[in-house]
Design an enzyme around this catalytic site. Structure first.
Site, PDB file in Angstrom:
ATOM      1  N   THR A  83       0.729  -1.558   0.105  1.00 57.11           N
ATOM      2  CA  THR A  83       0.482  -0.196   0.204  1.00 57.11           C
ATOM      3  C   THR A  83       0.734   1.187   0.045  1.00 57.11           C
ATOM      4  O   THR A  83       0.625   2.669  -0.903  1.00 57.11           O
ATOM      5  CB  THR A  83      -0.946  -0.254   0.741  1.00 57.11           C
ATOM      6  OG1 THR A  83      -1.810  -0.663   1.227  1.00 57.11           O
ATOM      7  CG2 THR A  83      -2.030   1.721   0.923  1.00 57.11           C
ATOM      8  N   GLN A 113      -5.570  -2.433  -2.724  1.00 57.94           N
ATOM      9  CA  GLN A 113      -4.919  -0.580  -1.946  1.00 57.94           C
ATOM     10  C   GLN A 113      -4.416  -0.126  -3.446  1.00 57.94           C
ATOM     11  O   GLN A 113      -3.106  -0.924  -3.680  1.00 57.94           O
ATOM     12  CB  GLN A 113      -4.455  -1.190  -0.922  1.00 57.94           C
ATOM     13  CG  GLN A 113      -4.723  -1.009   0.217  1.00 57.94           C
ATOM     14  CD  GLN A 113      -4.831  -2.876   0.417  1.00 57.94           C
ATOM     15  OE1 GLN A 113      -4.930  -3.946  -0.508  1.00 57.94           O
ATOM     16  NE2 GLN A 113      -4.670  -3.273   1.975  1.00 57.94           N
ATOM     17  N   ASP A 157     -12.175   2.500   3.388  1.00 59.61           N
ATOM     18  CA  ASP A 157     -11.330   3.286   3.936  1.00 59.61           C
ATOM     19  C   ASP A 157     -10.417   4.153   2.880  1.00 59.61           C
ATOM     20  O   ASP A 157      -9.002   4.538   2.548  1.00 59.61           O
ATOM     21  CB  ASP A 157     -10.015   2.793   4.121  1.00 59.61           C
ATOM     22  CG  ASP A 157     -10.907   0.870   4.299  1.00 59.61           C
ATOM     23  OD1 ASP A 157     -11.373   1.504   5.786  1.00 59.61           O
ATOM     24  OD2 ASP A 157      -9.969  -0.452   5.449  1.00 59.61           O
ATOM     25  N   ARG A 214     -14.604   3.581  10.163  1.00 57.46           N
ATOM     26  CA  ARG A 214     -14.391   2.050  10.542  1.00 57.46           C
ATOM     27  C   ARG A 214     -12.518   2.433  11.584  1.00 57.46           C
ATOM     28  O   ARG A 214     -11.813   2.981  10.488  1.00 57.46           O
ATOM     29  CB  ARG A 214     -14.216   0.930   9.943  1.00 57.46           C
ATOM     30  CG  ARG A 214     -13.533   1.026   9.279  1.00 57.46           C
ATOM     31  CD  ARG A 214     -13.081  -0.734   8.691  1.00 57.46           C
ATOM     32  NE  ARG A 214     -13.115  -0.403   7.078  1.00 57.46           N
ATOM     33  CZ  ARG A 214     -12.145  -1.639   6.683  1.00 57.46           C
ATOM     34  NH1 ARG A 214     -13.177  -3.292   7.293  1.00 57.46           N
ATOM     35  NH2 ARG A 214     -11.704  -1.979   5.578  1.00 57.46           N
ATOM     36  N   TRP A 216      -9.065   2.352  12.514  1.00 54.79           N
ATOM     37  CA  TRP A 216      -7.738   1.378  12.035  1.00 54.79           C
ATOM     38  C   TRP A 216      -6.822   1.353  13.347  1.00 54.79           C
ATOM     39  O   TRP A 216      -6.713   0.292  12.707  1.00 54.79           O
ATOM     40  CB  TRP A 216      -7.212   2.002  11.559  1.00 54.79           C
ATOM     41  CG  TRP A 216      -5.985   1.507  10.234  1.00 54.79           C
ATOM     42  CD1 TRP A 216      -5.637   0.081   9.827  1.00 54.79           C
ATOM     43  CD2 TRP A 216      -4.926   2.219   9.502  1.00 54.79           C
ATOM     44  NE1 TRP A 216      -4.209  -0.825   9.679  1.00 54.79           N
ATOM     45  CE2 TRP A 216      -4.050   1.237   8.935  1.00 54.79           C
ATOM     46  CE3 TRP A 216      -4.587   3.880   8.977  1.00 54.79           C
ATOM     47  CZ2 TRP A 216      -2.845   1.049   8.074  1.00 54.79           C
ATOM     48  CZ3 TRP A 216      -3.662   3.821   8.495  1.00 54.79           C
ATOM     49  CH2 TRP A 216      -3.024   2.182   7.337  1.00 54.79           C
TER      50      TRP A 216
END
Length: 296
Positions: A83, A113, A157, A214, A216
């Protein structure tokens, strides 16, 4: 110092990275790089030692920086990039500003990602910038970051990281159902993580059940203040990422949300609706600890 980048012969550098590499190592004063309209297919890195840099485009729709690496792309060493090496624009300088640009990761949906902007600067400013991608569009690594009148899209995300980042008047666009807008990893003890002021959230056709965020990491902090939310936002609002213990440490907050996606009575019990007095503390200078994000 002013440098021009253009697709037209004789108007300056044809490559943005070449223009950046031309800056003398001893340069300490701010550098403005004027980017003429065009599509610049290149992966850009602004090194930590760079002076304050301003990337100045003429129009965010006609001035585009694009590349297509993702976490599975093989690097020069033959290993997957992962990523954090997939970014199209990678910023490590202490001071950085971008205006009137599009920064795109064109890897495409379903490729994993794929970062458009990897921002690991001390102070970073983005104004009227379009950040385009799918999963993990914008990484906010550290420091204090300001995003004004930006357009940011993605599916999973797509705004993530540990920085204190303030988004003012921005447009967030959800591209996939059952997605997540934020994945904050706010450090323990940090006063602020992500703060969205006077923003709006939309979804593509038939997109639904998108979560505002959410955690991480356990101490994630995200606040949406006076945000207009369309029906793509799920009533629950927030997800614990399969970690019930993070419900006790995460700080997920809203004030004055409006639109079909603003359903405070349906939000998860471990999120908060701020009072007017609490929301009044969410100002630019307060969130960014006294720093006013002027251009460099």
């Amino acid at each position: 110092m002013l440098i021009t980048v253009s697709k037209s012969p004789g108007e300056g550098y044809s490559s943005l990275q070449e223009a950046l590499d031309s800056i003398p190592p001893q340069q300490k004063q701010a550098v403005t790089i004027r980017i003429k309209p065009g599509i610049y297919e290149e992966k850009i890195t602004i090194v930590r030692e760079a002076p304050p840099i301003l990337l100045l485009g003429e129009d965010p729709h006609s001035t585009v920086i694009t590349w297509n690496d993702n976490a599975h792309t093989l690097g020069a060493d033959g290993e997957p990039l992962g990523t954090f090496r997939s970014g199209t624009l990678n910023v490590f300088a202490e001071g950085f500003t971008a205006e009137n640009l599009t920064i795109r990761n064109a890897s495409g949906p379903g490729t994993g990602q794929a970062v458009a902007a990897f921002v690991d600067a001390g102070q970073a400013v983005f104004r009227r910038v379009r950040l385009l991608g799918d999963q993990d569009t914008l990484y906010t690594g550290q420091g204090r970051q300001y995003y004004g009148d930006c357009y940011i899209e993605g599916d999973v995300d797509y705004i993530f990281g540990a920085a204190t980042a303030l988004f003012e008047g921005c447009h967030l666009h959800n591209k996939r159902s059952r997605g997540y807008i934020t994945a904050a990893s706010t450090p323990e003890g940090a006063a602020f993580g992500y703060v969205f002021l006077n923003c709006r959230i939309t979804g593509a056709d038939n997109v639904s059940d998108v979560y505002l965020g959410r955690p991480w990491r356990p101490y994630a902090h995200v606040a949406f203040i006076r945000t207009v939310m369309d029906g793509s936002v799920t009533g629950e609002g927030w997800h614990n990422w399969g970690h019930p213990d993070r419900e006790q440490t995460s700080r997920y907050e809203e004030y004055g949300s409006s639109g079909p996606g603003a359903r405070p009575e349906e939000r998860v019990a471990w999120s908060r609706q701020l009072t007017a007095e609490e929301a009044a503390e969410y100002r630019v200078l307060t969130v960014l600890d006294g720093w006013h994000p002027e251009g460099y």
